[in-house]
Enzyme design. Structure first.
Site, short mmCIF file in Angstrom:
data_model
loop_
_atom_site.label_atom_id
_atom_site.label_comp_id
_atom_site.label_asym_id
_atom_site.label_seq_id
_atom_site.Cartn_x
_atom_site.Cartn_y
_atom_site.Cartn_z
N CYS A 24 0.79 -1.25 0.00
CA CYS A 24 0.00 0.00 0.00
C CYS A 24 0.81 1.29 0.00
O CYS A 24 0.54 2.19 -0.79
CB CYS A 24 -0.92 0.03 1.20
SG CYS A 24 -2.26 -1.13 1.06
C1 UDX Z 1 -0.36 -0.08 5.56
C2 UDX Z 1 -1.18 0.87 6.43
O1 UDX Z 1 -0.65 0.87 7.77
C3 UDX Z 1 -2.64 0.46 6.43
O2 UDX Z 1 -3.41 1.37 7.19
C4 UDX Z 1 -3.13 0.43 5.00
O3 UDX Z 1 -4.48 0.03 4.93
C5 UDX Z 1 -2.27 -0.51 4.16
O4 UDX Z 1 -0.89 -0.11 4.26
P1 UDX Z 1 0.67 -2.54 5.83
O5 UDX Z 1 1.13 -2.42 4.42
O6 UDX Z 1 0.03 -3.80 6.27
O7 UDX Z 1 -0.39 -1.36 6.17
O8 UDX Z 1 1.97 -2.31 6.74
P2 UDX Z 1 2.43 -1.39 7.94
O9 UDX Z 1 2.35 -2.15 9.20
O10 UDX Z 1 1.76 -0.08 7.90
O11 UDX Z 1 3.99 -1.22 7.60
C6 UDX Z 1 4.41 -0.67 6.35
C7 UDX Z 1 5.91 -0.66 6.21
O12 UDX Z 1 6.50 0.33 7.04
C8 UDX Z 1 6.59 -1.97 6.61
O13 UDX Z 1 7.61 -2.28 5.68
C9 UDX Z 1 7.16 -1.69 7.98
O14 UDX Z 1 8.27 -2.49 8.28
C10 UDX Z 1 7.54 -0.22 7.82
N1 UDX Z 1 7.59 0.48 9.12
C11 UDX Z 1 6.46 0.63 9.87
C12 UDX Z 1 8.79 1.01 9.57
O15 UDX Z 1 9.84 0.88 8.92
N2 UDX Z 1 8.82 1.68 10.77
C13 UDX Z 1 7.70 1.84 11.53
O16 UDX Z 1 7.81 2.45 12.61
C14 UDX Z 1 6.49 1.29 11.06
#
Ligand code: UDX
Length: 448
Positions: A275
């Site tokens: 996403c």
């Molecule tokens: C995301 C949105 O959070 C969600 O609301 C939307 O509907 C879809 O996209 P998702 O793709 O499941 O959800 O993953 P998310 O948990 O948000 O993490 C996204 C990326 O950011 C991951 O690669 C994660 O490792 C990274 N991340 C997240 C970080 O590097 N640091 C953080 O503090 C949080």
């Protein structure tokens, strides 16, 4: 409630569709999932989740057994339901814009069926679409094919979804908000009624707004999250230059300010997943087409790309040169507890390692089959951490899997050729690695 037919139909049994279907059904709302993929439909009908998501399998089994959820590839059943959610994919195109062909096809098929229907039918766009899509192409296709106009017999809402992989079921059961976008009162009140039935006393705040605003809420949300990650990664890169500074402390301190908030401030190798990048690129493309260049979001993306290079730079610095060196990549999934590698930082890192002449061996507890499909035999795959580390000149931790957190310095020492470690997820305790060549993101040199 009709007893024979489901109350709601959901077109598109991808991630959002199937989790939405299972959770609606779990609250006693009769639901039918529709997908063109016959194999997927059969799997759902057997109560088996076609994708990995905690709690989904048991929930599906339960609702299928209770006949609260069924699945079919025949969209004509939708006409017998009261509400149809569209949860089909809107994949990225090379210029960043989204491909609306699945939305258009589903809307047209549905509209053709609704032509003969007597009684009210509500269509809800849950797929992620840029502002103006629901009121533009969806409305046009729906009205043309059904030969009805939005009003007494036909309703239309935009209703974005915010669930996260890995916690999708609990996110769907306990959302922080519901956003309903509609230009006609009846559509909005029918959808709000359905959610009141779903959540009862636990109904979260419901934001009633226009379809365009609802659509933008979704993009704004993901753009903010992505920018938060690029922000903390930028601070991490600055912290690395300052003796005695750890970005974790900075994140903890700034996160206590309620205006900032402590979540989504983990520095790492950059965000991935299906996403954030896709939505950011779509928003950038959308804005540019409106003659506004959103430089902040371009920088968010640019910083994210570069973060993967920095991880490889760290490895190169430890090794001198990466040419012909054996590098073990621990973790391929874009985050833990999923087999999803879409837009994963690990893939960007592997490509860079290959470009710089390294020999890559990778291990992940879940994501190897997906990676094999994507990278085929360009890299080696290991069956466990130990065999990945065996003879390696460097290990790079790319996913925060619990099993990597439990590794001890001696596990690296026992198998590696040279104990160079890049902890791109900051999951190991640097104190225990001071005697090895250990570097982590966001940590300045230690003060002697
Ligand atoms: C995301 C949105 O959070 C969600 O609301 C939307 O509907 C879809 O996209 P998702 O793709 O499941 O959800 O993953 P998310 O948990 O948000 O993490 C996204 C990326 O950011 C991951 O690669 C994660 O490792 C990274 N991340 C997240 C970080 O590097 N640091 C953080 O503090 C949080």
């Amino acid at each position: 409630m009709k007893t024979k037919w489901a109350s709601i139909s959901i077109v598109g049994m991808g991630y959002v569709g199937i989790c939405t279907a299972a959770t609606f059904a779990s609250r006693g709302i009769r639901t039918i999932g529709i997908d063109i993929d016959q194999a997927r439909v059969e799997q759902i009908r057997r109560g088996k989740a076609p994708l990995h998501e905690p709690q989904l399998d048991s929930m599906l089994k339960n609702v299928v057994r209770k006949k609260l959820l069924d699945a079919t590839s025949d969209i004509s059943v939708a006409v017998h339901t009261d509400v149809t959610f569209l949860t089909v994919g809107t994949p990225s195109q090379p210029d960043g814009s989204i491909d609306l062909s699945y939305i258009k096809n589903a809307t047209e098929d549905l509209g053709n069926l609704l032509r003969e229907k007597r009684g009210y039918h509500l269509v809800v766009v849950k797929s992620t679409v840029v502002p103006g899509t629901t009121n533009g192409v969806v409305k046009r296709f729906l009205e043309q094919s059904s030969r009805k106009t939005i009003g007494s017999e036909l309703g239309l809402c935009a209703n974005p979804e915010f669930l996260k992989e890995g916690t999708a079921i609990s996110d769907a059961l306990h959302p922080d908000k519901i956003v309903i976008g509609s230009d006609d009162k009846k559509s909005a009140s029918e959808l709000a009624k359905l959610y009141r039935r779903f959540y009862g006393a636990q109904l979260p705040p419901v934001i009633l707004t226009s379809p365009e605003a609802a659509e933008l809420v979704k993009y704004a949300s993901n753009a903010f999250l992505a920018t938060k990650v690029s922000f903390i990664n930028t601070i991490a890169n600055i912290a690395e230059q300052i003796p005695g500074v750890d970005v974790g402390t900075i994140a903890e301190a700034i996160g206590l300010d309620p205006r900032i908030g402590g979540l989504f401030l983990k520095a790492g190798p950059g965000y991935g997943g299906s996403c954030l990048r896709k939505d950011l690129q779509a928003l950038i493309n959308y804005s540019q087409n409106k003659n506004y260049d959103p430089i902040l979001f371009r920088a968010t993306e640019e910083a994210n790309e570069q973060q993967a290079n920095r991880v490889v730079d760290m490895a190169e610095k430890l090794l001198g040169s990466l040419s012909s060196k054996r590098v073990a990549v621990l973790g391929l999934a874009f985050k833990k507890d999923t087999d999803d590698i879409r837009e994963a930082a690990s893939i960007r890192v592997i490509n860079q390692l290959k470009n710089r002449g390294a020999r890559v061996v990778a291990y992940d507890p879940m994501a190897i089959p997906n990676t094999r499909r994507h990278l085929s035999e360009q890299i080696d795959y290991a069956d466990n951490v130990q065999s990945a580390l065996k003879g390696a000149d460097c290990a790079i931790i790319m996913t925060e899997w619990d099993q990597f957190r439990q590794l001890a310095a001696k596990d690296f020492q026992a198998y590696m050729n040279n104990t160079n470690i890049v902890d791109a997820r900051r999951i190991l305790d640097p104190k225990h690695y001071a005697h090895l060549n250990y570097v982590t993101i966001g940590m300045g040199p230690s003060i002697a």
